[in-house]
Every structure is written in C-alpha cells, then in structure tokens.
Design an enzyme around this catalytic site. Structure first.
Site, PDB file in Angstrom:
ATOM      1  N   HIS A 241       0.823  -1.217   0.000  1.00 20.17           N
ATOM      2  CA  HIS A 241       0.000   0.000   0.000  1.00 20.17           C
ATOM      3  C   HIS A 241       0.857   1.267   0.000  1.00 20.17           C
ATOM      4  O   HIS A 241       0.766   2.103  -0.896  1.00 20.17           O
ATOM      5  CB  HIS A 241      -0.878   0.041   1.256  1.00 20.17           C
ATOM      6  CG  HIS A 241      -1.914  -1.037   1.368  1.00 20.17           C
ATOM      7  ND1 HIS A 241      -2.999  -1.147   0.536  1.00 20.17           N
ATOM      8  CD2 HIS A 241      -2.034  -2.046   2.257  1.00 20.17           C
ATOM      9  CE1 HIS A 241      -3.752  -2.173   0.907  1.00 20.17           C
ATOM     10  NE2 HIS A 241      -3.196  -2.740   1.948  1.00 20.17           N
TER      11      HIS A 241
HETATM   12  O1  RIB Z   1      -5.465   1.083   4.136  1.00 19.79           O
HETATM   13  C1  RIB Z   1      -4.090   0.820   4.160  1.00 19.79           C
HETATM   14  C2  RIB Z   1      -3.378   1.895   4.909  1.00 19.79           C
HETATM   15  O2  RIB Z   1      -3.744   1.851   6.275  1.00 19.79           O
HETATM   16  C3  RIB Z   1      -1.851   1.720   4.903  1.00 19.79           C
HETATM   17  O3  RIB Z   1      -1.256   2.983   4.992  1.00 19.79           O
HETATM   18  C4  RIB Z   1      -1.592   0.958   6.152  1.00 19.79           C
HETATM   19  O4  RIB Z   1      -0.277   1.197   6.660  1.00 19.79           O
HETATM   20  C5  RIB Z   1      -2.611   1.547   7.069  1.00 19.79           C
HETATM   21  O5  RIB Z   1      -2.069   2.755   7.586  1.00 19.79           O
END
Ligand code: RIB
Ligand code: CA
Length: 314
Positions: A241
């Site tokens: 992500h």
């Molecule tokens: O939805 C994913 C995000 O939420 C990423 O940044 C993960 O690290 C959490 O912070």
C-alpha cells in the site's frame, strides 16, 4: 539527475516500513524529513518504528518528528490486528540511538517546505492529521509544497474499514477533507491500485531468503499480514500500500490514473470517510484537484522492490 526532495509522514506499520526502506534507496528521491502520526498503532509505537527503520537503513541522519497522537474529531482507530501491537508484526529490530528531533511534525514540515520552495513533495501514508495541521496553521504552505502524495481512499471499490472507507482516510476524515481542499495538488494511491501492487507468497519468500537485516525484518514483519490476507480470501499476499505513492514519485511509468475531483465525506452515517471521486464528469462538480492512481505494472514493481531490499548491506 536532480533528486526530488521528499517529506514522509507515516503511521509506521509493516507496509509503511517496507515503503520507507524503498524510499531511502530510490536514487530519484532525497528524503529530507520524516514524521510519525498515530494510526496503525499508537504514536509512541509509530514514532519509535520510524526512527528504528531509518536507523536500520543507515539513515539516522534524517530527523524524525512527532506528529499527532489522535485525529481531529473522530475517535482513534487502530489496526493492531494487521500490524501487531508494536506495529512491526513483532519483528526484532535494534532501537535507534539518534537524538529525538524537537518540535511538532507540522511545524517542522513547514520549515522544511520553505527550504525547498515549490519543490518539496509530501508523502503521507497514514491518517492526514499532521499534514492538515500544517495546512491550517500555515496558510502560505501551498506556495512552498509542490504536491501531496497519499496512500489513502478508494475511488471505485469497497473500503477496508467498512464498505465505503479506507483506513487512512477513516482515521481522520476531517483532516483528509482539509488536505483535499487545500489547493495543493494531491496524488491519491487508493485501494484501487494498492491492492494490485502486491507481493505474492513466493516473492516475499524470495526476499526473506536473502541474508541481510532488512530482508530478515521483512520476513518476520510480514508473517501476520500474509496469513491475514489469506484468511480474508485475498490469497497469501503482502499489499505494498504505502510503497505506491513513493514508487509513483520515482517511477510514474509504473502507474496510470485519472484526474478527478475528490471530496471526503465527513458527515455521513454509512459513508463517513468515503473519498467521493468524480472520475467521469468533465469537472462540472468542482475542480479536478487530484490524480487518482487506478492501475500499476505489478511485475515492474516486484522486480524493483526485490532488487532494493536484497541489495541492502548484510
Ligand atoms: O489502508 C491501508 C493503509 O492503512 C496503509 O497505509 C496501512 O499502513 C494503514 O495505515
Ligand atoms: Ca500506513
């Protein structure tokens, strides 16, 4: 090649750590500041993790500032079921002995932006509280910051906190709304693209089998996430992500998207934290304030990140 000056604000969990370890080694980027915000885990843990990951990468020279320990209005939301109580999946890591940077993240971000007028790129991969604090406290911030690149939101699919909202935006929807309205161009790497930017089990194992401290950390830190995604029916994958906004800065050719008007729902009962993305109109519904990333070249991403992680010193 002129390096891009980058400030990274993070709620340092597992995917954040993997993103930071890439950022420190991408030759296109110069990481000029780091700040920790509460999100995945408490601020105490995200601050420590950010410092420890920087030290692991040999970058104790980069100052790490403390940011907000809670969102503006909504109740704090954590993701310990994903990242563990410590935020790094219980992985063993040496603690940094770098002196703690003084002052608030948003003040340091503003001072840093003034050193790189019109050039500083801000990457935010947790709730947007710190960035929004800087926007509110410093009305001239848009004169200095070139762009804000977030991991957050979702344009066309379901959320990961509920049917509509992604974790970072839901973590502080009011702050997120402020950032999208700030006038600073936003690039949004939402779940539409970050779920596609994943490592499969074999690719994680290939990294984990390399004998260096970074790969050992990745091996330990990703165990729970792989098992969780399998349990969720998504397969044994590690979604990168938070690496997406960073990789997009260095390698925009890996990504594609659309210009859109994006607004954040801050009053809905079922839709609080939804990034309402006007992908298809001709902008009648307000300015196109955001580049929404929608697709990526997964193979190219996997090749590059594997190369970076496995070439860290032992
Ligand atoms: O939805 C994913 C995000 O939420 C990423 O940044 C993960 O690290 C959490 O912070
Ligand atoms: Ca994060």
């Amino acid at each position: 090649m002129k390096k891009i000056p980058v400030w990274i604000d993070t709620d340092c969990g597992v995917d954040d750590a993997m993103a930071l370890l890439l950022a420190f080694r991408l030759p296109e980027l110069e990481i000029v500041g780091l700040s920790a915000v509460a999100g995945n885990v408490t601020l105490e843990n995200t601050f420590r993790n950010t410092r420890d990951i920087a030290a692991l990468a040999g970058r104790k020279d980069i100052p790490v500032y403390k940011g907000a320990d809670r969102p503006w209005i909504v109740e704090p939301r954590r993701a310990e079921y994903v990242h563990g109580a410590d935020g790094l999946g219980g992985a063993e890591i040496a603690h940094s002995d770098a002196p703690e940077a003084e002052g608030h993240a948003w003040d340091a971000l503003y001072q840093c932006a003034k050193k790189y007028p019109g050039e500083l790129q801000v990457v935010a991969v947790g709730p947007l509280t710190d960035v929004a604090n800087a926007v509110i406290k410093y009305p001239d911030l848009p004169q200095y910051v070139k762009g804000i690149h977030i991991m957050g939101g979702v344009a066309a699919g379901p959320g990961n906190t509920n049917m509509t909202a992604e974790f970072n935006i839901m973590g502080d929807p009011h702050a997120a709304a402020c950032v999208f309205k700030s006038g600073i161009p936003v690039t949004m790497a939402g779940l539409d693209v970050t779920l596609k930017a994943h490592l499969n089990k074999e690719e994680v194992e290939a990294i984990a089998s390399t004998d260096n401290k970074v790969c050992k950390l990745i091996s330990q830190a990703t165990r729970n996430t792989l098992a969780l995604y399998k349990q969720l029916g998504l397969g044994e994958i590690m979604c990168m992500h938070d690496s997406c906004p960073i990789l997009n800065l260095a390698h925009p050719e890996f990504f594609s998207g659309k210009e859109a008007g994006v607004h954040v729902e801050t009053t809905g009962v079922e839709t609080l934290g939804k990034t309402v993305c006007d992908l298809y109109s001709d902008g009648k519904h307000g300015v196109k304030n955001t580049t929404v990333l929608l697709d990526c070249d997964r193979e190219a991403i996997v090749k590059l990140v594997s190369e970076i992680y496995t070439t860290y010193e032992a």
